[in-house]
Motif scaffolding. Structure first.
Motif, short mmCIF file in Angstrom:
data_model
loop_
_atom_site.label_atom_id
_atom_site.label_comp_id
_atom_site.label_asym_id
_atom_site.label_seq_id
_atom_site.Cartn_x
_atom_site.Cartn_y
_atom_site.Cartn_z
N SER A 134 48.74 -17.36 88.85
CA SER A 134 49.62 -17.58 87.71
C SER A 134 50.13 -16.23 87.21
N ILE A 135 51.26 -16.27 86.55
CA ILE A 135 51.80 -15.11 85.85
C ILE A 135 52.11 -15.57 84.42
N CYS A 136 51.33 -15.08 83.48
CA CYS A 136 51.46 -15.52 82.08
C CYS A 136 51.96 -14.38 81.21
N PRO A 137 52.98 -14.63 80.37
CA PRO A 137 53.45 -13.59 79.46
C PRO A 137 52.49 -13.41 78.29
N ALA A 138 52.40 -12.17 77.80
CA ALA A 138 51.54 -11.90 76.66
C ALA A 138 52.13 -12.48 75.38
N GLU A 139 53.45 -12.66 75.36
CA GLU A 139 54.14 -13.29 74.25
C GLU A 139 55.36 -14.01 74.80
N LYS A 140 55.99 -14.80 73.98
CA LYS A 140 57.18 -15.55 74.40
C LYS A 140 58.33 -15.20 73.47
N PRO A 141 59.00 -14.08 73.73
CA PRO A 141 60.13 -13.68 72.89
C PRO A 141 61.28 -14.67 73.01
N TYR A 142 62.19 -14.63 72.06
CA TYR A 142 63.28 -15.60 72.01
C TYR A 142 64.17 -15.54 73.25
N TRP A 143 64.24 -14.37 73.89
CA TRP A 143 65.13 -14.20 75.04
C TRP A 143 64.51 -14.61 76.37
#
Length: 207
Positions: A134-143
């Motif tokens: 998996s590749i998971c983002p540390a946050e989910k910014p609006y862009w």
């Protein structure tokens, strides 16, 4: 493992392998990890021996702005980091290594995003080597999803010994890992039988 999705997938894989080096690829039930599928992928080796995406989740493809199926695993990285990324993937595919890698993704416009990569081996025989991750983002910014990541750099790699990894409550992030079918399913207790990699739950109306 800093991200919840990373910990969830690792704990599911760890329970499924049940002390073996890796679970069989036919034991992975997509329904068991439906909350993680969007960030999950499957790797295989092509005719040249390189790691390529066999499958990739929808959110993962949106993060990188393209359908990843069939693309080389190394295509996500900068030119300088591609050899290291190749070694990570082949280490999992061939040597059954488990790694957690911190990445820095960058968009064409220079926006940065911290990502966490998990690589897990699957048992498929010498002719059908597979890995999942998996590749998971540390946050989910609006862009995110509108402005794709065009390249990644490797910041830190950690090798994981699954037999020595702390269990939940002993230093590892506590998450609600999905149950293994059928024992912990909503139909637990119902008669069940296994046919190859499928589990058949006996049901129907009483007559």
């Amino acid at each position: 493992m800093r991200q919840k999705g990373t910990a969830e997938l690792f704990q599911y894989w760890d329970r499924l392998r049940d002390g073996r080096p890796a679970p069989r690829r036919t034991e992975i039930e997509p329904a068991d990890i439906k909350s993680m599928l969007a960030d999950t992928f499957i790797l295989e080796r092509d005719l040249r021996g390189d790691a390529v995406f066999r499958l990739a989740g929808t959110r993962l493809c949106a993060t990188f702005g393209r359908e990843l199926k069939g693309f080389a695993f190394t295509s996500l990285w900068t030119h300088d980091d591609q050899p290291r990324a190749a070694r990570l993937a082949l280490g999992t595919l061939i040597d059954k290594s488990v790694t957690v890698t911190t990445l820095l993704g960058t968009t064409a416009g220079g926006r940065p995003l911290d990502l966490e990569l998990l690589l897990l081996p699957l048992e498929g025989g010498a002719e059908n080597t597979r890995a999942m991750g998996s590749i998971c983002p540390a946050e989910k910014p609006y862009w995110l999803g509108a402005e794709p990541i065009v390249e990644c750099t490797i910041e830190r790699v950690r090798s994981v010994d699954p037999d020595r990894e702390p269990r939940p409550g002993a230093g590892m992030m506590q998450v609600d890992a999905p149950p293994l079918a059928p024992g912990q399913s909503a139909l637990a207790g119902a008669p069940a039988r296994r046919f190859r990699h499928l589990v058949v739950i006996e049901g129907g109306r009483n007559r």
